[in-house]
Each structure stands twice: as C-alpha cells, then as structure tokens.
Design an enzyme around this catalytic site. Sequence first.
Site, PDB file in Angstrom:
ATOM      1  N   ARG A 295       0.824  -1.215   0.000  1.00  0.00           N
ATOM      2  CA  ARG A 295       0.000   0.000   0.000  1.00  0.00           C
ATOM      3  C   ARG A 295       0.855   1.261   0.000  1.00  0.00           C
ATOM      4  O   ARG A 295       0.568   2.212  -0.727  1.00  0.00           O
ATOM      5  CB  ARG A 295      -0.965  -0.004   1.188  1.00  0.00           C
ATOM      6  CG  ARG A 295      -2.017  -1.116   1.097  1.00  0.00           C
ATOM      7  CD  ARG A 295      -2.837  -1.213   2.364  1.00  0.00           C
ATOM      8  NE  ARG A 295      -1.946  -1.549   3.477  1.00  0.00           N
ATOM      9  CZ  ARG A 295      -2.161  -1.210   4.738  1.00  0.00           C
ATOM     10  NH1 ARG A 295      -3.236  -0.527   5.079  1.00  0.00           N
ATOM     11  NH2 ARG A 295      -1.313  -1.550   5.678  1.00  0.00           N
TER      12      ARG A 295
ATOM     13  N   ASN B 217      -6.118  -2.847   2.543  1.00  0.00           N
ATOM     14  CA  ASN B 217      -6.121  -4.299   2.653  1.00  0.00           C
ATOM     15  C   ASN B 217      -7.558  -4.782   2.773  1.00  0.00           C
ATOM     16  O   ASN B 217      -8.382  -4.160   3.448  1.00  0.00           O
ATOM     17  CB  ASN B 217      -5.353  -4.751   3.897  1.00  0.00           C
ATOM     18  CG  ASN B 217      -3.858  -4.600   3.749  1.00  0.00           C
ATOM     19  OD1 ASN B 217      -3.334  -4.539   2.643  1.00  0.00           O
ATOM     20  ND2 ASN B 217      -3.159  -4.535   4.851  1.00  0.00           N
TER      21      ASN B 217
END
Length: 91
Positions: free
Chosen positions: A20, A38
């Site tokens: 990320r 996520n």
Amino acid sequence: MKESAARFFVSGRVQAVAFRAHTRQQALALGLRGHARNLADGRVEVIAAGDASAIDALEHWLHQGPPLARVDAIAREACDAANVPTGFAIF
C-alpha cells in the site's frame, strides 16, 4: 479533459510487504488520487482517479509491485471519478 477512475483488486503476497505504501508513492508520482486498502480476503484494493494514461501506468506497476510482493492476479473495473477524494490515502 474528463478524468478517469479505476478500481483494482490485487491478489498474491500483497499484504505485510509495504504494498500500500509503495502504491501510494507511485500514484502520487503519477498525479493520481485515491486509496489503497487491505481486504479481509488477503487482496489489496486500489482506487485511482486522474489521467487515463497515468491510471494505465499505475496498473502496469501494480502487476509487479514492490520488491517483497508477489502479484498473482489483478482485476480492474471502472468506477466514478467524482466519488474519489483528493490525495491518496492508505487504509
């Protein structure tokens, strides 16, 4: 120029490998806004809005990801750019 937006679902070893954070760096460098988060099933969802060619460049990068990641598959779908806030968040 009309903005584009896309939602990506990235599968593989993409959690706990800074996926990320690296995605955020790439997106901001490309001038995109959106987020990466996520998902409970082990995938990462990425939403990006901005120039269509920049979104395509981000998709190309997502296929590789950061050094510790292993990307097995990516699904892409269109989404509404008007609903994507400014900046690039990590959830």
